[in-house]
Design a protein around this motif. Structure first.
Motif, PDB file in Angstrom:
ATOM      1  N   PHE A   1      12.288  -4.768  63.555  1.00 45.16           N
ATOM      2  CA  PHE A   1      12.600  -3.776  62.628  1.00 45.16           C
ATOM      3  C   PHE A   1      11.894  -3.484  61.314  1.00 45.16           C
ATOM      4  CE2 PHE A   1      16.258  -5.402  64.991  1.00 45.16           C
ATOM      5  CZ  PHE A   1      16.322  -4.209  65.847  1.00 45.16           C
ATOM      6  N   TRP A   2      10.817  -4.367  61.010  1.00 50.18           N
ATOM      7  CA  TRP A   2      10.424  -4.343  59.761  1.00 50.18           C
ATOM      8  C   TRP A   2       9.559  -3.253  59.685  1.00 50.18           C
ATOM      9  CZ3 TRP A   2       7.804  -9.928  59.374  1.00 50.18           C
ATOM     10  CH2 TRP A   2       9.005 -11.222  59.057  1.00 50.18           C
ATOM     11  N   ASN A   3       9.202  -2.911  58.243  1.00 46.89           N
ATOM     12  CA  ASN A   3       8.149  -2.078  57.887  1.00 46.89           C
ATOM     13  C   ASN A   3       8.307  -0.554  58.458  1.00 46.89           C
ATOM     14  OD1 ASN A   3       5.591  -1.827  56.598  1.00 46.89           O
ATOM     15  ND2 ASN A   3       5.033  -3.855  57.594  1.00 46.89           N
ATOM     16  N   ARG A   4       9.603  -0.176  58.531  1.00 46.05           N
ATOM     17  CA  ARG A   4      10.044   1.104  58.739  1.00 46.05           C
ATOM     18  C   ARG A   4      11.001   1.763  57.768  1.00 46.05           C
ATOM     19  NH1 ARG A   4      12.205   0.778  64.852  1.00 46.05           N
ATOM     20  NH2 ARG A   4      10.836  -1.262  65.583  1.00 46.05           N
TER      21      ARG A   4
ATOM     22  N   ALA B   1       9.710 -16.461  61.017  1.00 43.85           N
ATOM     23  CA  ALA B   1       9.096 -15.380  60.018  1.00 43.85           C
ATOM     24  C   ALA B   1       9.975 -14.908  58.952  1.00 43.85           C
ATOM     25  CB  ALA B   1       8.468 -14.285  60.918  1.00 43.85           C
TER      26      ALA B   1
ATOM     27  N   TYR C   1      18.997 -10.418  51.199  1.00 41.93           N
ATOM     28  CA  TYR C   1      18.846  -9.764  52.477  1.00 41.93           C
ATOM     29  C   TYR C   1      17.615 -10.078  53.442  1.00 41.93           C
ATOM     30  CZ  TYR C   1      15.301  -7.745  49.081  1.00 41.93           C
ATOM     31  OH  TYR C   1      14.387  -7.667  47.963  1.00 41.93           O
ATOM     32  N   TRP C   2      17.939  -9.675  54.746  1.00 42.08           N
ATOM     33  CA  TRP C   2      16.961  -9.899  55.662  1.00 42.08           C
ATOM     34  C   TRP C   2      16.999  -9.027  56.851  1.00 42.08           C
ATOM     35  CZ3 TRP C   2      18.495 -10.733  60.703  1.00 42.08           C
ATOM     36  CH2 TRP C   2      19.909 -11.047  60.759  1.00 42.08           C
TER      37      TRP C   2
ATOM     38  N   ARG D   1       8.131  -4.765  47.160  1.00 40.32           N
ATOM     39  CA  ARG D   1       8.121  -3.242  47.145  1.00 40.32           C
ATOM     40  C   ARG D   1       9.418  -2.729  47.399  1.00 40.32           C
ATOM     41  NH1 ARG D   1       5.683  -0.594  45.174  1.00 40.32           N
ATOM     42  NH2 ARG D   1       5.355   1.342  46.703  1.00 40.32           N
TER      43      ARG D   1
ATOM     44  N   ASN E   1       6.166 -12.492  48.539  1.00 44.76           N
ATOM     45  CA  ASN E   1       6.597 -11.692  49.441  1.00 44.76           C
ATOM     46  C   ASN E   1       6.598 -10.191  49.248  1.00 44.76           C
ATOM     47  OD1 ASN E   1       8.246 -10.328  51.244  1.00 44.76           O
ATOM     48  ND2 ASN E   1      10.036 -11.843  51.144  1.00 44.76           N
TER      49      ASN E   1
ATOM     50  N   TYR F   1      13.505   0.481  56.237  1.00 41.81           N
ATOM     51  CA  TYR F   1      14.745   0.154  56.472  1.00 41.81           C
ATOM     52  C   TYR F   1      15.389  -0.446  55.348  1.00 41.81           C
ATOM     53  CZ  TYR F   1      14.546   1.707  61.219  1.00 41.81           C
ATOM     54  OH  TYR F   1      14.422   2.111  62.616  1.00 41.81           O
ATOM     55  N   MET F   2      14.730  -1.491  54.814  1.00 40.03           N
ATOM     56  CA  MET F   2      15.322  -2.497  53.564  1.00 40.03           C
ATOM     57  C   MET F   2      15.335  -1.527  52.397  1.00 40.03           C
ATOM     58  SD  MET F   2      17.102  -4.935  53.145  1.00 40.03           S
ATOM     59  CE  MET F   2      16.817  -6.333  54.539  1.00 40.03           C
TER      60      MET F   2
ATOM     61  N   GLY G   1       6.563  -7.431  50.802  1.00 38.36           N
ATOM     62  CA  GLY G   1       7.343  -6.370  51.541  1.00 38.36           C
ATOM     63  C   GLY G   1       8.546  -6.267  50.772  1.00 38.36           C
TER      64      GLY G   1
ATOM     65  N   ASN H   1      11.164 -16.802  54.435  1.00 34.80           N
ATOM     66  CA  ASN H   1      11.337 -16.137  53.211  1.00 34.80           C
ATOM     67  C   ASN H   1      12.311 -16.094  52.580  1.00 34.80           C
ATOM     68  OD1 ASN H   1       8.541 -14.843  52.805  1.00 34.80           O
ATOM     69  ND2 ASN H   1       8.703 -14.165  54.857  1.00 34.80           N
ATOM     70  N   LEU H   2      13.332 -16.880  53.339  1.00 37.92           N
ATOM     71  CA  LEU H   2      14.831 -17.120  52.511  1.00 37.92           C
ATOM     72  C   LEU H   2      15.112 -18.500  52.066  1.00 37.92           C
ATOM     73  CD1 LEU H   2      16.787 -15.475  55.384  1.00 37.92           C
ATOM     74  CD2 LEU H   2      15.982 -14.213  53.491  1.00 37.92           C
TER      75      LEU H   2
ATOM     76  N   THR I   1      15.953 -12.453  43.679  1.00 37.31           N
ATOM     77  CA  THR I   1      14.876 -13.345  43.505  1.00 37.31           C
ATOM     78  C   THR I   1      14.166 -13.336  44.915  1.00 37.31           C
ATOM     79  OG1 THR I   1      16.135 -14.493  41.807  1.00 37.31           O
ATOM     80  CG2 THR I   1      14.132 -15.662  42.773  1.00 37.31           C
ATOM     81  N   VAL I   2      12.642 -13.143  44.863  1.00 35.00           N
ATOM     82  CA  VAL I   2      11.826 -13.012  45.895  1.00 35.00           C
ATOM     83  C   VAL I   2      10.963 -14.148  45.952  1.00 35.00           C
ATOM     84  CG1 VAL I   2       9.870 -11.657  46.888  1.00 35.00           C
ATOM     85  CG2 VAL I   2      12.267 -10.664  45.919  1.00 35.00           C
TER      86      VAL I   2
HETATM   87  C1  LIG Z   1      10.769  -8.482  53.023  1.00 36.68           C
HETATM   88  C2  LIG Z   1      11.620  -7.347  54.038  1.00 36.68           C
HETATM   89  C3  LIG Z   1      13.092  -7.608  53.868  1.00 36.68           C
HETATM   90  C4  LIG Z   1      11.119  -5.893  54.062  1.00 36.68           C
HETATM   91  O1  LIG Z   1      11.970  -5.265  54.642  1.00 36.68           O
HETATM   92  P1  LIG Z   1      11.191  -3.751  55.365  1.00 36.68           P
HETATM   93  O2  LIG Z   1      12.371  -3.071  55.853  1.00 36.68           O
HETATM   94  O3  LIG Z   1      10.227  -4.231  56.461  1.00 36.68           O
HETATM   95  O4  LIG Z   1      10.652  -3.114  54.239  1.00 36.68           O
HETATM   96  P2  LIG Z   1      10.228  -1.398  53.820  1.00 36.68           P
HETATM   97  O5  LIG Z   1      10.060  -0.802  55.285  1.00 36.68           O
HETATM   98  O6  LIG Z   1      11.617  -0.869  53.425  1.00 36.68           O
HETATM   99  O7  LIG Z   1       9.082  -1.675  53.150  1.00 36.68           O
HETATM  100  C5  LIG Z   1       8.751  -1.710  51.909  1.00 36.68           C
HETATM  101  C6  LIG Z   1       7.784  -1.674  51.343  1.00 36.68           C
HETATM  102  O8  LIG Z   1       6.941  -2.791  51.622  1.00 36.68           O
HETATM  103  C7  LIG Z   1       5.558  -2.564  52.442  1.00 36.68           C
HETATM  104  N1  LIG Z   1       5.714  -3.688  53.161  1.00 36.68           N
HETATM  105  C8  LIG Z   1       6.793  -4.254  53.972  1.00 36.68           C
HETATM  106  N2  LIG Z   1       6.210  -5.519  54.789  1.00 36.68           N
HETATM  107  C9  LIG Z   1       5.025  -5.606  54.098  1.00 36.68           C
HETATM  108  C10 LIG Z   1       4.045  -7.075  54.235  1.00 36.68           C
HETATM  109  N3  LIG Z   1       4.418  -7.944  54.946  1.00 36.68           N
HETATM  110  N4  LIG Z   1       2.955  -6.793  53.256  1.00 36.68           N
HETATM  111  C11 LIG Z   1       2.941  -5.857  52.539  1.00 36.68           C
HETATM  112  N5  LIG Z   1       3.784  -4.778  52.398  1.00 36.68           N
HETATM  113  C12 LIG Z   1       4.638  -4.645  53.218  1.00 36.68           C
HETATM  114  C13 LIG Z   1       5.989  -1.464  52.930  1.00 36.68           C
HETATM  115  O9  LIG Z   1       4.624  -0.809  53.473  1.00 36.68           O
HETATM  116  C14 LIG Z   1       6.555  -0.727  51.957  1.00 36.68           C
HETATM  117  O10 LIG Z   1       5.878  -0.092  51.047  1.00 36.68           O
HETATM  118  P3  LIG Z   1       5.147   1.192  50.764  1.00 36.68           P
HETATM  119  O11 LIG Z   1       6.431   2.362  51.127  1.00 36.68           O
HETATM  120  O12 LIG Z   1       4.615   1.264  49.434  1.00 36.68           O
HETATM  121  O13 LIG Z   1       4.212   1.316  52.045  1.00 36.68           O
HETATM  122  C15 LIG Z   1      11.771  -7.965  55.650  1.00 36.68           C
HETATM  123  O14 LIG Z   1      10.158  -7.954  56.127  1.00 36.68           O
HETATM  124  C16 LIG Z   1      12.371  -9.296  56.132  1.00 36.68           C
HETATM  125  O15 LIG Z   1      13.470  -9.280  56.135  1.00 36.68           O
HETATM  126  N6  LIG Z   1      11.554 -10.202  55.833  1.00 36.68           N
HETATM  127  C17 LIG Z   1      12.167 -11.538  56.176  1.00 36.68           C
HETATM  128  C18 LIG Z   1      13.591 -11.907  55.255  1.00 36.68           C
HETATM  129  C19 LIG Z   1      12.887 -11.825  53.735  1.00 36.68           C
HETATM  130  O16 LIG Z   1      11.816 -11.537  53.299  1.00 36.68           O
HETATM  131  N7  LIG Z   1      13.928 -11.487  53.074  1.00 36.68           N
HETATM  132  C20 LIG Z   1      13.878 -11.076  51.678  1.00 36.68           C
HETATM  133  C21 LIG Z   1      14.117 -12.334  50.737  1.00 36.68           C
HETATM  134  S1  LIG Z   1      13.978 -11.816  49.028  1.00 36.68           S
END
Ligand SMILES: CC(C)(COP(=O)(O)OP(=O)(O)OC[C@H]1O[C@@H](n2cnc3c(N)ncnc32)[C@H](O)[C@@H]1OP(=O)(O)O)[C@@H](O)C(=O)NCCC(=O)NCCS
Length: 201
Positions: A106-109, A36, A100-101, A145, A140, A111-112, A142, A40-41, A135-136
């Motif tokens: 720890f997702w959805n709090r 998971a 970043y990852w 956002r 993706n 933190y990122m 999350g 996304n990387l 670049t995302v």
């Molecule tokens: C993507 C990732 C970096 C997000 O980090 P996170 O700490 O969970 O994100 P946050 O909690 O700061 O959330 C940021 C926003 O995205 C939303 N969000 C987070 N995950 C989501 C998801 N899967 N689907 C939809 N929205 C999402 C949050 O609700 C928040 O939005 P809001 O404040 O408008 O409600 C993390 O899930 C991760 O590391 N994923 C795997 C690796 C990756 O994708 N790295 C990035 C490569 S570019």
């Protein structure tokens, strides 16, 4: 810009950033060896603990020399790596690109969102950066956002940008310019920071 740092500790509302160390490798391995996360990387993740340990050793040196910067993300109240955020310079020393990852537990709090905010502060304040980009993989949300909440704009879609798991992935290219950060720099200021450069060492 090639600035080496002997000490970095930047504390935000939810997380703090410090340089990654070789001793982080085993925790990082457990968190990043997860489909998971790596799906996304652009990076497929380490093939072994030893490989990641060597990578982290190299990263320590890169951060010290200023070639690139690799930060561990820790909870602001608790020690221990929960994710990573890197700054590199693929095209120009004043154009920072971040990756970043975060470990899945720890997702959805938020933190990122906080980690991106802090790394932008570091980059614009200490590295004289003109632009921070990321670049995302398209879709993706999350990651998108976390960037948008830090004032990044979508510059465009890089079609067939990365070949991953047998298919081409489009990339959303986001950026934040110094001229956009400057008027809102107060929003990016950490709660606490200690940053010591290696100048004069
Ligand atoms: C993507 C990732 C970096 C997000 O980090 P996170 O700490 O969970 O994100 P946050 O909690 O700061 O959330 C940021 C926003 O995205 C939303 N969000 C987070 N995950 C989501 C998801 N899967 N689907 C939809 N929205 C999402 C949050 O609700 C928040 O939005 P809001 O404040 O408008 O409600 C993390 O899930 C991760 O590391 N994923 C795997 C690796 C990756 O994708 N790295 C990035 C490569 S570019």
């Amino acid at each position: 810009m090639s600035v080496g740092f002997s000490y970095v500790d930047i504390v935000g509302d939810k997380v703090h950033l410090r340089p990654t160390q070789a001793t982080d490798a085993s925790v990082a391995y457990r968190l990043v060896k997860n489909g998971a996360v790596v799906s996304n990387l652009a990076w497929d993740g380490p093939t072994s603990k030893e490989e990641l340990l060597n990578t982290y050793r190299q990263w320590e040196e890169e951060t010290k020399s200023g070639e690139k910067y690799h930060f561990a993300i820790e909870h602001s109240e608790q020690h221990g790596l929960i994710g990573c955020i890197d700054i590199r310079f693929p095209s120009h020393p004043l154009q920072a690109d971040i990756g970043y990852w975060l470990g899945e537990p720890f997702w959805n709090r938020g933190y990122m969102t906080d980690a991106v905010r802090l790394v932008c502060h570091f980059s614009f304040k200490y590295l004289d950066t003109a632009r921070v980009s990321a670049t995302v993989f398209a879709g993706n949300i999350g990651s998108r956002r976390a960037l948008e909440k830090n004032d990044f704009s979508l510059d465009g879609t890089l079609r067939c940008h990365v070949y991953k798991h047998g298919k081409w992935m489009d990339g959303w290219f986001f950026s934040l310019l110094r001229t956009e950060w400057e008027p809102n720099r107060g929003k990016f200021v950490p709660r606490h920071e200690v940053v010591v450069t290696r100048e004069g060492e």
